[in-house]
Design a protein around this motif. Structure first.
Motif, short mmCIF file in Angstrom:
data_model
loop_
_atom_site.label_atom_id
_atom_site.label_comp_id
_atom_site.label_asym_id
_atom_site.label_seq_id
_atom_site.Cartn_x
_atom_site.Cartn_y
_atom_site.Cartn_z
N ILE A 79 2.73 6.15 -2.97
CA ILE A 79 3.81 6.89 -3.62
C ILE A 79 3.51 7.09 -5.10
N VAL A 80 3.09 6.02 -5.77
CA VAL A 80 2.77 6.10 -7.20
C VAL A 80 1.59 7.04 -7.43
N PRO A 137 3.46 -0.71 -9.81
CA PRO A 137 3.22 0.16 -10.97
C PRO A 137 2.94 -0.63 -12.26
N PHE A 138 3.62 -1.76 -12.44
CA PHE A 138 3.44 -2.52 -13.69
C PHE A 138 2.01 -3.01 -13.84
N TRP A 139 1.46 -3.60 -12.77
CA TRP A 139 0.11 -4.14 -12.87
C TRP A 139 -0.96 -3.07 -12.65
N SER A 140 -0.53 -1.83 -12.36
CA SER A 140 -1.46 -0.70 -12.39
C SER A 140 -1.54 -0.10 -13.79
N PHE A 141 -0.60 -0.49 -14.65
CA PHE A 141 -0.50 0.13 -15.97
C PHE A 141 -1.76 -0.04 -16.84
N PRO A 142 -2.47 -1.16 -16.78
CA PRO A 142 -3.69 -1.26 -17.59
C PRO A 142 -4.69 -0.14 -17.31
N ASN A 143 -4.62 0.47 -16.13
CA ASN A 143 -5.54 1.57 -15.81
C ASN A 143 -5.23 2.83 -16.60
N VAL A 144 -3.98 2.96 -17.06
CA VAL A 144 -3.62 4.18 -17.80
C VAL A 144 -3.32 3.90 -19.27
N PRO A 182 0.81 -1.23 0.00
CA PRO A 182 0.00 0.00 0.00
C PRO A 182 0.84 1.27 0.00
N LEU A 183 1.98 1.24 0.69
CA LEU A 183 2.85 2.42 0.69
C LEU A 183 3.34 2.74 -0.72
#
Length: 325
Positions: free
Chosen positions: A76-77, A137-144, A71-72
Motif C-alpha cells: 500500500i505504501v 512507514p516509520f521504519w521505511s522513512f530512513p530510505n527517503v 507485506p500488504l
C-alpha cells in the motif's frame, strides 16, 4: 556514476535536530510496543484470568496474520502517495487508533470470561493491524530522509538505539509506580490494585510515547521519494518475486529462526514473577511470609519490575554493542 550523483551521495542532508526528533519518535514507538509485547500476556493471564491456551493461540494466530498484514502494508505504501507525502502521513493516520487500542487493551470490562475473550481478541488483533500502519512507514522513512546511503545507515542505527531505550521505559515505570502507587491509592484488594496499576501505566506510556512519535512528523523531511510503482501488464506479481529472490528468502528464514527472541521478551515478566525475588525498598530484609497479603503482592510486584528492568537493560546493552559492531 555521474559526478552529480556522487556529490549527492557524499553530502549529508539530515541535521542533528532532525536526527534527534526522528530518534525520539522511535523511542516513543518503542515505549508503546513494549507496553503491549512485554506485559499483555501477564495482564491477560494473571489479571483478567483468561485461559492460558486461549492467550497462546491468540498471540500465535495474531503473529501469523502479521506475516500477511505487514507485506500488504508495504505494498500500500509503495503504490500510493498522498498530497502530504509518501510516508509521513501514516504517523498521523495511525496515532489515534493505536492510542485508543493500547488503552483499551488494559481495560477490564465487567463481562463473562467468554465476553472478555472476545473483547480481548478483537482489541488485540485490531491493535496489531493499526500498529503495522504506524510501524512499516516509520521504519521505511530512513530510505527517503536522505539519498546518502552512509547517512541513511547512521540514521537507522542511531534511531534503533533510542527505540531500544524506549522499550525499557515501561519496565522502569512499573518499578517506580509499584513503589509509589500503594501510598496513593487503595491496595487492600490486590486484584483491583493491579488493574489500576496497569491502567495508569498504560495511559502514561501511551501519552508520552505517542507525543514523541507524533512530534517527529513536524521535524522530518522526505528528500528521496521514489515515484509510486504501478503494475505493468505481464510483470510478475509481488508474491512471485518474493519466492524468486534468494536474498529476500534468506532474510525471511533468518527472521523466522530468530523469532525466538520475542518469546523471550514475552516470557521475561513471567520469569521475573515466578523465578526471582529481589526485595527492594522497605521490604529489604523482610521475610515474605511475615507480610500481609497486600504487602506481599506489593513486594512481589516491585521485585518483578526490578528484575524485568535488569533484563531490559541487558538487552539494550547487547543491542548497543551489536550496533557498534
Amino acid at each position: 556514476m555521474s559526478s552529480k550523483t556522487a556529490d549527492t551521495q557524499a553530502k549529508n542532508f539530515v541535521g542533528k535536530k532532525e536526527l534527534w526528533m526522528f530518534s525520539l519518535g522511535g523511542l516513543g514507538q518503542g515505549m508503546i510496543y513494549a507496553m503491549m509485547s512485554s506485559y499483555i500476556s501477564d495482564y491477560y493471564v494473571n489479571i483478567l484470568h483468561l485461559p492460558l491456551m486461549f492467550v497462546l493461540l491468540l498471540m500465535l494466530l495474531a503473529r501469523v496474520w502479521d506475516a500477511i498484514n505487514d507485506p500488504l502494508m508495504g505494498i500500500i505504501v509503495d503504490r500510493h502517495e498522498t498530497k502530504w507525502g509518501k510516508l509521513k502521513p501514516y504517523i498521523l493516520f495511525a496515532a489515534a487508533p493505536v492510542t485508543i487500542l493500547t488503552i483499551l487493551m488494559y481495560v477490564s470490562p465487567n463481562m463473562s470470561i467468554t465476553g472478555l475473550m472476545i473483547f480481548s481478541a478483537v482489541v488485540y488483533v485490531l491493535w496489531g493491524m493499526c500498529y503495522t500502519m504506524a510501524d512499516v512507514p516509520f521504519w521505511s522513512f530512513p530510505n527517503v530522509i536522505t539519498p546518502n546511503p552512509d547517512e541513511r545507515s547512521h540514521v537507522v542505527s542511531f534511531s534503533k538505539i533510542w527505540n531500544s531505550v524506549g522499550s525499557a521505559l515501561p519496565e522502569i515505570f512499573f518499578f517506580a509506580f509499584g513503589m509509589i502507587l500503594p501510598k496513593l491509592i487503595d491496595s487492600s484488594n490486590p486484584e483491583q490494585y493491579n488493574k489500576n496499576l496497569y491502567r495508569i501505566i498504560s495511559v502514561t506510556v501511551v501519552v508520552i510515547g505517542m507525543a514523541l512519535y507524533i512530534n517527529s512528523y513536524f521535524h522530518i523531511k522526505e528528500r528521496a521519494v521514489p515515484p509510486p510503482t504501478k503494475k505493468v501488464e505481464g510483470e510478475p506479481s509481488t508474491l512471485s518475486r518474493i519466492f524468486h529472490c534468494k536474498p529476500l528468502i534468506l532474510v525471511i528464514i533468518m527472521g523466522i529462526l530468530s523469532s525466538g527472541r520475542y518469546m523471550v521478551q514475552a516470557a521475561a515478566i513471567h520469569v521475573a514473577r515466578y523465578a526471582f525475588y529481589i526485595p527492594t525498598g522497605k521490604y529489604k530484609g523482610v521475610d515474605l511470609a511475615s507480610l500481609s497479603y497486600a504487602d506481599r503482592v506489593a513486594a512481589i510486584d516491585a521485585s518483578v519490575g526490578l528484575v524485568k528492568t535488569v533484563f531490559q537493560i541487558c538487552a539494550i546493552v547487547g543491542m548497543f554493542g551489536a550496533t557498534l559492531l
